[in-house]
Scaffold this active site. Structure first.
Site, short mmCIF file in Angstrom:
data_model
loop_
_atom_site.label_atom_id
_atom_site.label_comp_id
_atom_site.label_asym_id
_atom_site.label_seq_id
_atom_site.Cartn_x
_atom_site.Cartn_y
_atom_site.Cartn_z
N GLU A 1 41.04 48.61 49.30
CA GLU A 1 41.06 47.15 49.36
C GLU A 1 42.08 46.64 50.37
O GLU A 1 43.24 47.06 50.33
CB GLU A 1 41.44 46.59 47.98
CG GLU A 1 40.32 45.86 47.31
CD GLU A 1 40.67 45.40 45.91
OE1 GLU A 1 39.76 45.28 45.11
OE2 GLU A 1 41.86 45.18 45.61
N SER B 1 35.35 47.91 48.04
CA SER B 1 34.88 46.92 47.08
C SER B 1 33.60 46.27 47.56
O SER B 1 33.52 45.80 48.69
CB SER B 1 35.97 45.86 46.88
OG SER B 1 35.52 44.90 45.97
N GLY B 2 32.60 46.28 46.69
CA GLY B 2 31.32 45.66 47.04
C GLY B 2 30.35 46.62 47.68
O GLY B 2 29.25 46.24 48.07
N GLY C 1 37.46 50.52 44.94
CA GLY C 1 37.45 51.03 46.31
C GLY C 1 38.67 50.54 47.08
O GLY C 1 39.42 49.68 46.63
N ASN D 1 33.28 40.83 46.44
CA ASN D 1 32.18 41.25 45.56
C ASN D 1 32.11 40.26 44.40
O ASN D 1 33.12 39.98 43.75
CB ASN D 1 32.50 42.67 45.06
CG ASN D 1 31.41 43.21 44.14
OD1 ASN D 1 30.43 42.52 43.84
ND2 ASN D 1 31.59 44.44 43.70
N SER E 1 33.11 42.35 41.02
CA SER E 1 34.04 43.41 41.40
C SER E 1 34.71 44.00 40.17
O SER E 1 35.20 43.28 39.30
CB SER E 1 35.10 42.84 42.33
OG SER E 1 35.95 43.88 42.73
N SER E 2 34.69 45.34 40.08
CA SER E 2 35.36 46.00 38.95
C SER E 2 36.85 45.89 39.18
O SER E 2 37.37 46.35 40.19
CB SER E 2 34.97 47.47 38.88
OG SER E 2 33.59 47.62 39.08
N THR F 1 29.51 50.51 41.34
CA THR F 1 29.15 50.22 39.95
C THR F 1 27.63 50.21 39.78
O THR F 1 27.11 50.74 38.81
CB THR F 1 29.76 48.87 39.54
OG1 THR F 1 31.16 48.96 39.77
CG2 THR F 1 29.52 48.57 38.08
#
Ligand SMILES: Nc1ncnc2c1ncn2[C@@H]1O[C@H](COP(=O)(O)OP(=O)(O)OP(=O)(O)O)[C@@H](O)[C@H]1O
Ligand SMILES: [Mg+2]
Length: 1006
Positions: A407, A123-124, A405, A173, A176-177, A128
């Site tokens: 986590e 993540s981050g 991602g 993030n 974050s998605s 994206t």
């Protein structure tokens, strides 16, 4: 099959090509394959660091792109840069995700093979962002047209919308998605993007009702409050301040300096319009968003029995309006639970905790389903409609996978479990497609090969997803089993079933030392990327994803069109228990794997340089960790040992016919390609045209055959039906013939009808032409009577028609003829001769009658006049006279004198012989002294004369036809006799006996 070799001897070209790269581009190595100390992780990281320091965030491992998040805007995404990468060989320019994008795009166009770009990383790490940049690259560099521009716009604009609803600020993030996204971009044969489709995976719904410290809810809530026009907010019953909403303050950071919600709101609103939302749809959508905020503010208090009661009426009022449901029904549904047991509805009140749970479940369900609806709406707007060549796939697809991602948080729950399982699956796919398959291929081809050791994470995938024994199976079992299943019983079941698994640990199973790091409600999985400890709290609830029945019912009755589409009534009646969240996720992942497997993959491995979201900071520990779990070292080793550039042999041979091992070989290859480009283009064009024409021809041929066979079939069926009908008819006919003399019955019905029909038709054609025509078709026995009736009718009809046509003159003629026939027919010899001769009105015109006579008859209309011969009463001398008939009398005229007038009342009778003579006697009343006695006359038209006389004098019945002789009165009582005999010729003379003898000639007819 692969080839080893080298394309040396093109040093000059290489140098000139490499000179296109700036000195800065060549910091470290731009492809790890070229790293001298390729087995050293430190060297690997050092190369990354060196490049990162120079803002070179991209480096290859063969064809895999490694990307390090710069956390700052770099000048490498300009239009000019995009042009630099367009159509250029992979190694000609510095590593970039545009190169990966362009490479995939070119493979898609030249080989017409579907592609996918798998973007992974925690993540981050920039997944994206990478996806968006790739889409932008295609939007700028692909061929365009008016229609394509719209599609490009929509593809790009789908991002702000989905991000507003599906992304949130997390600790890792700011954007974050919180859902997985796989996006297919469809390209037509010209390489223009013409459509797209998005698959979404497991939205982190729990975020709607709860956020960890430092985290936020989904962006849309803050955007709406920050950017929404006052009018809109008033309509939605919202206040600008996010602090007012329970669902927005759990993480204590509603406002973040790095996020400009107001600006994002504008971008999102514009994107909605581009995608095709009209104002009403936007309002409906935002109503739902607002309703979630209001739901969060619904509060409960316990009554004396401990049952929950809603204390915030105002919220219910807004909710009823925004969700378009009945407020009181909603209020009831929030504090009651409805169960259907054995067909009976049981409603029970909820306590405070349960009511809060129900409220949160509703908020999650409403938001989650609206999100899925949003994706489907976007998909409708991206759908490619035109199919120009049926039967031939006209588009190729390039898929972009941007999925959450790996986590690891301090507290990890069900969501992290799913996310990390997803990453295990992707790693597994990576292994399958690169490490494993590549090594196996070298071995199978007998190439000297030293196996590269890598960790195959299949064992972890199995631990999670295996039937019966896997964690998901056990979780489902706990969720479905009757009795008091809790998160703790689930943990116990897990311990029992997978206790010996090397990648699984719990407090109970751990040794003394590790036990300390594990809570009693936790289990630990050793993922390929590292250990993660999950707390089982909430696992059952989240997996069940239950919404109480009465809340579901309420939503099904909503008049908000979106909610109405999201909550389907069939859910209420469907007896089958819906699939659990984990199983749904597992199944959708397995479908995703299938999709990805069917495509040619490219990889972008994203890394984050630090946890602080800061530029210029390169945290080696963090990077090492990622290098490890992304398997980059293994990846490099396999690539180094194998070949930097891989293509299927056939494709490879067709395109280049040169073996490539080193990047420099590629330069030479591309140069050679440049030389041959023209002829290759011509050849490709010709091949394409040939292929295209042939395709068209084959389609037409297939169509012709289809039409032909269809038409033949139709003809055959028609013929068969006709034959069947004929057989049936003949059979009925024969049967009918056999039974023809029976009374009407089912067996002969048809036959009799047919006979009747054909008789009548025949009759119609052969009807007698006139009354004299005596012909008439012979009727079948069954129709004798009808035939007779018809014949009579026909005759009547003919007579009637005939009569109708007769003129008055002719009628008179016929009447006279009829009377003549009545009087004379069969009685007088010369009657038949008279039949064909027409009776004439008069035999003497007025000019032939003396004027004096006419004068004398002034008052009387002359009806008939005929020259006659009168025989004297005594000497029987013949004298020419005229006989005139008037209304009242018969008058014998000699020249100008009226010799005798016989009033009809005095005419007692008329006598004629039966022979062929023309003599006749008018008998006159004797007592009349004026009268001279009977008159003997002869007329050449005796039948006509007598008929007219008889009619006028009304003496039809007084005409005597005598045989032999006629007696007549001469006057004063004396008698004369006329004898009639037949002879050869007419002779009228006085005989010796004083009689008048008439010899009448015999006629042939007698
Ligand atoms: N290429 C880049 N250039 C500049 N900044 C970047 C780049 N890539 C990422 N970033 C920064 O990093 C942030 C996080 O990136 P991104 O949202 O793409 O991460 P992610 O991998 O999708 O994470 P998640 O799994 O949480 O969705 C971005 O908001 C952006 O600020
Ligand atoms: Mg993301």
């Amino acid at each position: 099959m692969k080839f080893r070799g080298g394309g040396l001897g093109a040093n000059g070209i290489r140098l000139s090509m490499e000179s296109a790269l700036t000195a800065r581009d060549r910091v470290g190595v731009q492809d790890f394959v070229l790293l001298e100390n390729f087995t050293s992780e430190a060297a690997f990281i050092e190369n990354l660091r060196k490049r990162f320091k120079e803002n070179l965030i991209y480096t290859y491992i063969g064809s895999v792109l490694v990307s390090v998040n710069p956390y700052k805007e770099l000048e490498i995404y300009t239009k000019q840069n995009m042009e630099r990468y367009r159509g250029v060989s992979f190694y000609e320019v510095s590593p970039h995700l545009y190169a990966i994008a362009d490479n995939s795009y070119r493979s898609l166009r030249t080989e017409r093979r579907d592609q996918c770009i798998l973007i992974s990383g925690e993540s981050g790490a920039g997944k994206t962002e990478a996806t968006k940049k790739i889409l932008q690259y295609y939007a700028v560099t692909c061929p365009a047209s008016q229609q394509v521009e719209t599609v490009k716009d929509r593809l790009l604009q789908s991002n702000p919308v989905l991000e507003a609803f599906g992304n949130a600020k997390t600790l890792r993030n700011d954007n974050s998605s919180r859902f997985g996204k796989y996006m297919d971009v469809q390209f037509d044969y010209r390489g223009a993007p013409v459509g797209g489709h998005i698959l979404n995976y497991l939205l982190e719904k729990s975020r709607v009702v709860h956020q960890n410290h430092g985290e936020r809810n989904f962006h849309i809530f803050y955007q709406l409050l920050e950017g929404g026009e006052e009018d809109l907010l008033r309509r939605l019953g919202l206040e600008k301040n996010p602090q007012q909403y329970h669902y927005l303050v759990k993480g204590h950071c509603a406002r973040v300096s790095s996020i400009n919600d107001k600006n994002e709101w504008k971008i999102m609103r514009r994107a909605l319009s581009v995608i095709g939302f009209n104002d009403t749809e936007v309002e409906d959508l935002l109503s739902i968003v607002a309703s979630v905020l209001h739901l969060g503010n619904v509060q409960f208090a316990a009554d004396e029995q401990g049952n929950a009661q809603v204390t915030t009426e105002n919220q219910i009022k807004y909710l009823a309006r925004l969700l378009a449901v009945d407020g009181s029904v909603l209020r009831d549904a929030l504090i009651h639970k409805k169960i259907i047991a054995k067909g009976e509805e049981l409603v029970s009140p909820l306590n405070l905790e349960q009511a809060a749970y129900a409220r949160d479940a509703l908020a999650k369900a409403v938001y989650g389903r609206t999100f899925s609806w949003l994706v489907s709406k976007v998909n409708k707007s991206l759908a490619y409609k035109e199919e120009k060549f049926p039967g031939w796939r006209s588009t190729t697809v390039l898929g972009l996978l941007d999925i959450y991602g790996f986590e690891v948080f301090q507290h990890n729950s069900f969501e992290q479990f799913c996310i990390n399982y997803c990453n295990e699956k992707l790693q597994q796919l990576f292994i399958e497609l690169t490490l494993k398959s590549e090594q196996e291929e070298y071995e199978s081809e007998g190439i000297a090969w030293e196996p590269v050791q890598y960790f195959n994470n299949k064992i972890i995938c199995d631990l999670v997803e295996e039937k019966f024994k896997g964690i998901i199976s056990i979780l489902d079992e706990e969720c479905l089993r009757p009795g008091d299943a809790t998160d703790t019983t689930f943990l116990e079941k897990l311990e029992e079933t997978v206790k010996n698994h090397p990648h699984f640990l719990t407090h109970k199973l751990a040794d003394q030392k590790t036990r300390k790091s594990l809570g009693r409600e936790e289990f630990r999985l050793s993922h390929y990327a590292g250990d993660v400890t999950y707390s089982v709290a909430g696992f059952l609830d989240k997996n069940n994803d239950l919404l109480f029945r009465n809340l579901k019912e309420t939503m099904c009755n909503s008049e908000n069109p979106i909610i109405n589409q999201c909550f389907d009534r069939t859910e209420l009646t469907d007896k089958k228990r819906p699939e659990t969240a984990a199983t749904q996720f597992k199944n959708s992942l397995s479908k995703l794997m299938e999709i990805l497997m069917s495509k040619e993959p490219s990889y972008i491995r994203c890394m984050k340089p630090n946890d602080a979201k800061q530029a210029e900071r390169f945290d080696e520990v963090l990077i090492r960790h990622q290098v490890k779990y992304l398997g980059l070292m293994e990846n490099l080793r396999v690539r180094r040992a194998g070949f930097a550039y891989r293509r299927k042999y056939e494709v490879f041979l067709q395109r280049t016919k040169i073996f490539i091992r080193f990047p420099k070989t590629l330069f030479a290859t591309e140069d050679a390609l440049e030389v041959r480009k023209q002829s290759l283009a011509t050849k490709m064009q010709a091949t394409w045209r040939g292929f295209y024409r042939r395709k068209k021809f084959l389609t037409m041929k297939r169509s012709a055959i289809t039409i032909q066979s269809w038409w033949r079939g139709t003809l055959g069926r028609r013929k068969a039906a006709k034959r069947k009908w004929a057989v049936e008819t003949i059979r009925r006919f024969i049967k009918g013939f056999i039974y023809r003399n029976h009374p009407r019955c089912p067996e002969n019905e048809y036959f009799l009808d047919y006979i009747r029909f054909s008789f009548l038709m025949n009759l119609k054609r052969n009807l007698p032409k006139n009354v004299l025509d005596k012909s008439w078709p012979t009727p079948p026995p069954s129709l004798c009577e009808a035939s007779q009736l018809l014949r009579r009718l026909c005759m009547q009809n003919m007579v009637w028609t005939y009569c109708k046509r007769i003129s008055p003159e002719w009628k008179q003629q016929l009447e006279q003829k009829v009377i003549a026939s009545e009087i004379f027919k069969g009685k007088k010899d010369n009657y038949p001769q008279s039949v064909p001769r027409l009776f004439i009105n008069t035999r003497l015109g007025r000019e032939e009658i003396n004027a004096k006579v006419l004068q004398a008859l002034e008052n009387e209309a002359l009806k008939y006049a005929v020259p006659v011969v009168k025989y004297d009463r005594k000497g029987y001398k013949a004298r020419a006279r005229q006989l005139l008939l008037t209304h009242s009398s018969a008058i014998v005229v000699e020249e100008s004198k009226i010799k005798q007038r016989i009033d009809y009342c005095n005419l007692t009778g008329i006598s004629v012989s039966s022979l062929s003579d023309n003599l006749f006697v008018l008998h006159v009343h004797c007592e009349d002294n004026k009268q001279k006695g009977d008159v003997v006359l002869q007329s050449d038209h005796v039948i006509e004369t007598l008929t007219k006389t008889a009619i006028l004098a009304n003496k039809i019945n007084n005409v005597n036809i005598n045989q032999g002789s006629i007696k007549f009165t001469v006057g004063q009582g004396k008698e004369g006799i006329i004898d009639f005999i037949s002879g050869s010729e007419l002779l009228i003379a006085k005989a010796k006996n004083g009689h008048l003898t008439v010899v009448a000639p015999r006629l042939n007819s007698r």
